[in-house]
Design a protein around this motif. Structure first.
Motif, PDB file in Angstrom:
ATOM      1  N   LEU A   1     -15.985  39.550 -31.813  1.00 12.38           N
ATOM      2  CA  LEU A   1     -16.231  38.331 -32.641  1.00 12.38           C
ATOM      3  C   LEU A   1     -15.014  37.866 -33.463  1.00 12.38           C
ATOM      4  O   LEU A   1     -13.906  38.481 -32.824  1.00 12.38           O
ATOM      5  CB  LEU A   1     -17.444  38.555 -33.717  1.00 12.38           C
ATOM      6  CG  LEU A   1     -18.858  38.509 -33.023  1.00 12.38           C
ATOM      7  CD1 LEU A   1     -19.892  39.098 -34.075  1.00 12.38           C
ATOM      8  CD2 LEU A   1     -19.317  37.261 -32.466  1.00 12.38           C
TER       9      LEU A   1
ATOM     10  N   LYS B   1     -22.945  35.427 -41.615  1.00 13.61           N
ATOM     11  CA  LYS B   1     -23.520  34.896 -40.069  1.00 13.61           C
ATOM     12  C   LYS B   1     -24.471  35.992 -39.454  1.00 13.61           C
ATOM     13  O   LYS B   1     -24.275  37.186 -39.562  1.00 13.61           O
ATOM     14  CB  LYS B   1     -22.109  34.561 -39.404  1.00 13.61           C
ATOM     15  CG  LYS B   1     -21.500  33.265 -39.764  1.00 13.61           C
ATOM     16  CD  LYS B   1     -20.403  32.757 -38.945  1.00 13.61           C
ATOM     17  CE  LYS B   1     -19.563  31.621 -39.461  1.00 13.61           C
ATOM     18  NZ  LYS B   1     -18.842  30.997 -38.274  1.00 13.61           N
TER      19      LYS B   1
ATOM     20  N   TYR C   1     -25.853  36.844 -35.215  1.00  9.33           N
ATOM     21  CA  TYR C   1     -25.452  36.722 -33.941  1.00  9.33           C
ATOM     22  C   TYR C   1     -26.640  37.342 -33.155  1.00  9.33           C
ATOM     23  O   TYR C   1     -27.220  38.370 -33.673  1.00  9.33           O
ATOM     24  CB  TYR C   1     -24.302  37.215 -33.788  1.00  9.33           C
ATOM     25  CG  TYR C   1     -22.988  36.747 -34.336  1.00  9.33           C
ATOM     26  CD1 TYR C   1     -22.399  35.609 -34.004  1.00  9.33           C
ATOM     27  CD2 TYR C   1     -22.864  37.185 -35.905  1.00  9.33           C
ATOM     28  CE1 TYR C   1     -21.334  35.085 -34.554  1.00  9.33           C
ATOM     29  CE2 TYR C   1     -21.501  36.698 -36.254  1.00  9.33           C
ATOM     30  CZ  TYR C   1     -21.029  35.670 -35.902  1.00  9.33           C
ATOM     31  OH  TYR C   1     -19.842  35.167 -36.672  1.00  9.33           O
TER      32      TYR C   1
ATOM     33  N   ILE D   1     -22.703  37.427 -26.442  1.00 10.49           N
ATOM     34  CA  ILE D   1     -23.126  37.036 -27.949  1.00 10.49           C
ATOM     35  C   ILE D   1     -23.127  35.594 -28.295  1.00 10.49           C
ATOM     36  O   ILE D   1     -22.261  34.843 -27.783  1.00 10.49           O
ATOM     37  CB  ILE D   1     -22.026  37.990 -28.917  1.00 10.49           C
ATOM     38  CG1 ILE D   1     -22.545  37.804 -30.276  1.00 10.49           C
ATOM     39  CG2 ILE D   1     -20.589  37.382 -28.864  1.00 10.49           C
ATOM     40  CD1 ILE D   1     -21.582  39.026 -31.164  1.00 10.49           C
ATOM     41  N   THR D   2     -24.103  35.384 -29.218  1.00  7.85           N
ATOM     42  CA  THR D   2     -24.064  33.820 -29.635  1.00  7.85           C
ATOM     43  C   THR D   2     -24.439  33.799 -30.926  1.00  7.85           C
ATOM     44  O   THR D   2     -25.173  34.610 -31.526  1.00  7.85           O
ATOM     45  CB  THR D   2     -25.511  33.302 -28.722  1.00  7.85           C
ATOM     46  OG1 THR D   2     -25.355  33.442 -27.387  1.00  7.85           O
ATOM     47  CG2 THR D   2     -25.685  31.851 -29.165  1.00  7.85           C
ATOM     48  N   ASP D   3     -23.702  32.767 -31.572  1.00  9.66           N
ATOM     49  CA  ASP D   3     -23.690  32.661 -32.880  1.00  9.66           C
ATOM     50  C   ASP D   3     -25.219  31.802 -33.405  1.00  9.66           C
ATOM     51  O   ASP D   3     -25.406  30.745 -32.786  1.00  9.66           O
ATOM     52  CB  ASP D   3     -22.640  31.973 -33.635  1.00  9.66           C
ATOM     53  CG  ASP D   3     -22.762  31.564 -34.953  1.00  9.66           C
ATOM     54  OD1 ASP D   3     -23.776  31.672 -35.730  1.00  9.66           O
ATOM     55  OD2 ASP D   3     -21.576  31.259 -35.611  1.00  9.66           O
TER      56      ASP D   3
ATOM     57  N   THR E   1     -26.406  31.287 -36.447  1.00  8.56           N
ATOM     58  CA  THR E   1     -26.578  31.031 -37.749  1.00  8.56           C
ATOM     59  C   THR E   1     -26.712  29.539 -38.247  1.00  8.56           C
ATOM     60  O   THR E   1     -26.015  28.529 -37.811  1.00  8.56           O
ATOM     61  CB  THR E   1     -25.021  31.342 -38.539  1.00  8.56           C
ATOM     62  OG1 THR E   1     -24.863  32.670 -38.196  1.00  8.56           O
ATOM     63  CG2 THR E   1     -24.850  31.293 -40.102  1.00  8.56           C
TER      64      THR E   1
END
Length: 427
Positions: A56, A82, A84, A91-93, A95
C-alpha cells in the motif's frame, strides 16, 4: 595444572534477573531473532517476504488484520483509519467512513457484516461495499473493543465503565442499554471475549461478565473480580490457544487461566522495569509450525520480547538496523493465518504499507538480512581467579546463505571486560 571442560550456555534462552551479566550463570543473556525447538536446537526465526500485490501507500503502517473465512478474504486496517480487502488477486480500498487509527482495531463478525472499532465510531462492511458508520444515535462513539457474543454486538466505550449492546441479531439498532463495571473504581480499557465470557480489563482490576437471558442482557459473574492488578497497555491483550496474555499494571507480562492471573515475566522483569514507556506496547499471538509465541513490542524503547509458550522461554526478536548496527524492534504489528490460502500474513508497523508473508522459507525481512544473535552469560567456573581457555569447540549446521549466492558466515567476539568487546571474527 588441572584441566576441566565446561559447556557454554548458548542455547538456554533469555533469562535476565538483574543488570549484572556476571550473575547469569547457566543461562544465555540474549537469544535474538531465533527460537528453540523441543530438542534445544536453535533456529533462525521466520522472515517477512514481500508480496507486491499487497503493498500500500508507503506513508502508512498496518495496525490490524482479520481473516474472514466465510468470504475467503482478509481485511486490513491502516494507521490512517482506512480499510482494505485482500484476496488472492490483490488489495482493494473499501474505505467509505474511516476509522481513527488510534488503537489496534477490534473486529466482530455477526454472520452478515464485519464491525470494526479502534477508538472512535464503529464502522461496518459486508466485505464488498465500502465501510459505513453505524448510524444509530444511541450507539457509543468512542469504542476500542467490539465483540459478537450470544447474538449480540457488544461494545466497550473507552475511558468509561460502560458496556453497550445492540438489539438481538441486529447490529444497527442500539437502545442505550448498558451495564457498568463497578466492582473497582477504575475505567474500562479493553474488552475481550473468551470462553463464553467477556473479560473486562480496567486500569486497576479485571472483571468477568456473562449473558443473563433476561434484562439487562449482561451481568458480572459474582465473586470473580481480580482487584489486585489491571491492564497497563490497551493493545497488549492477545488470545493464544486457551490463554489470554497481557501487560499488567505492575509492569509484568501476565496470563489469565481459570479467572486467575499469573506472572510469566520473572526472567525479564528487570528489563521491563527499565523501559521508558509500556502503555504504547502491543501484543501479537503467533501460531506457526507447531510453535506458539506471544510477541510484545515496546515502540518507545524500540524492543520486542517473545514468549515461547510451549517451552516457557523468552527471546528477543528484532529488525537489523544497518545504519546504526543494532537490532531495533521487530516490525510485525499484527498477524493472521489465512486458512483457505494456507498463508500467514504480517502487517508492518513501519510506514511501508506492506503486508508480508510470514515464512521460514526466507531468512530476510523484505530483503533485509536477519542477523540472529546468541550471547552467553559469563562463566566464572566456580572461582574468580583468572583462567585460560585452550580452545572453544562450537558445532553448528551450515545455513543456506543469501539470495545473492553469498555463503553464510558466523561472527564471534568475546568480552574482554564488562565494557569492552574484541573485534568480530568471521568463520
Amino acid at each position: 595444572m588441572s584441566k576441566a571442560q565446561f559447556n557454554i550456555p548458548i542455547n538456554n534462552g533469555l533469562l535476565i534477573t538483574s543488570g549484572n551479566n556476571n550473575k547469569i550463570g547457566d543461562f544465555s543473556s540474549i537469544l535474538t531473532d531465533c527460537f528453540l525447538d523441543v530438542f534445544g536446537n536453535t533456529h533462525k526465526r521466520p522472515g517477512l517476504k514481500n508480496i507486491d500485490k499487497y503493498s500500500l501507500d508507503n506513508t502508512i503502517s498496518i495496525t490490524g488484520l482479520y481473516y474472514w473465512h466465510d468470504k475467503g478474504i482478509v481485511i486490513a486496517v491502516s494507521s490512517t483509519g482506512k480499510v482494505y480487502r485482500l484476496n488472492k488477486l490483490g488489495i482493494t480500498d473499501i474505505t467509505g467512513d474511516s476509522l481513527t487509527g488510534k488503537h489496534n482495531p477490534s473486529f466482530a463478525y455477526d454472520y452478515s457484516v464485519l464491525i470494526i472499532a479502534d477508538g472512535g465510531r464503529m464502522v461496518y462492511t459486508d466485505g464488498i461495499n465500502n465501510t459505513a458508520y453505524i448510524a444509530d444515535i444511541n450507539a457509543p462513539t468512542e469504542v476500542t473493543s467490539v465483540e459478537f457474543f450470544d447474538n449480540y454486538i457488544v461494545a466497550q466505550e473507552y475511558n468509561t465503565d460502560y458496556i453497550y449492546w445492540a438489539g438481538v441479531g441486529d447490529y444497527s439498532s442500539w437502545n442505550s442499554d448498558f451495564v457498568s463495571a463497578e466492582t473497582s473504581a477504575d475505567v474500562i480499557l479493553k474488552m475481550v471475549k473468551f470462553r463464553q465470557e467477556l473479560i473486562i480489563f480496567g486500569s486497576n482490576s479485571i472483571e468477568f461478565f456473562r449473558t443473563t437471558g433476561t434484562d439487562p442482557a449482561f451481568s458480572q459473574v459474582l465473586g470473580t473480580t481480580i482487584d489486585t492488578i489491571g491492564l497497563a497497555a490497551i493493545n497488549s491483550p492477545a488470545i493464544i490457544g486457551d490463554t489470554v496474555y497481557f501487560i499488567d499494571s505492575q509492569r509484568r507480562i501476565a496470563k489469565l487461566a481459570g479467572r486467575k492471573a499469573y506472572s510469566i515475566s520473572i526472567p525479564i522483569d528487570a528489563r521491563l522495569a527499565a523501559l521508558t514507556n509500556i502503555s504504547d506496547a502491543y501484543g501479537i499471538g503467533i501460531e506457526y509450525l507447531g510453535k506458539l509465541f506471544y510477541v510484545i513490542t515496546f515502540p518507545t524503547d524500540d524492543i520486542t520480547f517473545v514468549y515461547d509458550i510451549i517451552l516457557d522461554r523468552w527471546y528477543q526478536w528484532g529488525y537489523w538496523d544497518n545504519k546504526n548496527y543494532q537490532h531495533a524492534a521487530w516490525t510485525g504489528r499484527c498477524f493472521v493465518y489465512a486458512r483457505q490460502w494456507d498463508i500467514c500474513l504480517v502487517g508492518d508497523n513501519r510506514p511501508t504499507g506492506n503486508v508480508y508473508q510470514f515464512t521460514s522459507e526466507t531468512y530476510q525481512d523484505n530483503n533485509n538480512e536477519i542477523r540472529h544473535l546468541r550471547q552467553t552469560g559469563k562463566q566464572d567456573m566456580g572461582t574468580l581467579k583468572r583462567k585460560m581457555s585452550n580452545f572453544i569447540k562450537i558445532e553448528t549446521k551450515r545455513g543456506d546463505g543469501d539470495p545473492n549466492g553469498n555463503a553464510p558466515s558466523m561472527m564471534i567476539r568475546t568480552a574482554i571486560d564488562d565494557n569492552t568487546w574484541s573485534e568480530e571474527r568471521s568463520l
